[in-house]
Design a protein around this motif. Sequence first.
Motif, mmCIF file in Angstrom:
data_model
loop_
_atom_site.group_PDB
_atom_site.id
_atom_site.type_symbol
_atom_site.label_atom_id
_atom_site.label_comp_id
_atom_site.label_asym_id
_atom_site.label_seq_id
_atom_site.Cartn_x
_atom_site.Cartn_y
_atom_site.Cartn_z
ATOM 1 N N ALA A 1 0.837 -1.209 0.000
ATOM 2 C CA ALA A 1 0.000 0.000 0.000
ATOM 3 C C ALA A 1 0.869 1.254 0.000
ATOM 4 C CB ALA A 1 -0.945 -0.009 1.195
ATOM 5 N N LEU A 2 1.947 1.220 0.769
ATOM 6 C CA LEU A 2 2.855 2.375 0.830
ATOM 7 C C LEU A 2 3.427 2.684 -0.557
ATOM 8 C CD1 LEU A 2 4.614 4.466 2.319
ATOM 9 C CD2 LEU A 2 6.247 2.621 2.760
ATOM 10 N N ASN A 3 3.670 1.662 -1.327
ATOM 11 C CA ASN A 3 4.265 1.875 -2.651
ATOM 12 C C ASN A 3 3.305 2.506 -3.656
ATOM 13 O OD1 ASN A 3 6.848 1.022 -2.023
ATOM 14 N ND2 ASN A 3 6.320 -1.123 -2.306
ATOM 15 N N THR A 4 2.036 2.739 -3.224
ATOM 16 C CA THR A 4 1.103 3.490 -4.060
ATOM 17 C C THR A 4 1.197 4.986 -3.784
ATOM 18 O OG1 THR A 4 -0.803 3.485 -2.545
ATOM 19 C CG2 THR A 4 -0.509 1.546 -3.960
ATOM 20 N N ALA A 5 2.083 5.370 -2.860
ATOM 21 C CA ALA A 5 2.153 6.783 -2.454
ATOM 22 C C ALA A 5 2.358 7.677 -3.671
ATOM 23 C CB ALA A 5 3.294 6.977 -1.457
#
Length: 199
Positions: free
Chosen positions: A191-195
């Motif tokens: 999810a963080l890598n969708t930042a």
Amino acid sequence: PGDKIPSERDLAKQFKTGRNSVREALRILENESIVEVKTGRGVFVAQNSELDSIYLKLIKVNYMELMDTKMILENAVIEYAIKKASPAQLQKLEAYLSAMELEASQGVFDHKNDHYFHRSLLEIRNNKMVLEIVLNLIKALDKYADVLDNADSIWLNTVPYHRDMFEAIKNDDKKAAFDAYDQIYNIDIIALNTARDVT
């Protein structure tokens, strides 16, 4: 490119973190040639970089630190819960989990019951300090939701692992409980890598 970025103090204030974390983030950014440090003048955006990249890198470093701290504390709570959780405490955990599963079956990630599930797990430890620290970490992590694209659809994938973790706690299976928690952690990183940039 070439623009001067804010001071360590200003960045720490903006991201609500310590100056040591900012310093480490800047070191990583410098190693990746995103910024360049000019002695006596400050830190500047490298000529081959974009300010958006710096913003996102700082967010990710800070998010990872919060996640790692939360993981260490919650793993200790899981180990305690395996040994000490009462039938009533397990029933409470399962009630919140079942509510999450019901919403997930409709394609909705249930933030409220996810929070209640984790809070109830923490309450088994009966340590107010740990409870407050982890709840504050969760609150800090929630502030990053604005820069995560489609995170809820990614977090939906954590629901079956919440079930696995609960069953492992109930069955005194520490390895399975930790494995399930690790899967939840890994999905949080996805999810963080969708930042994305919101400046």
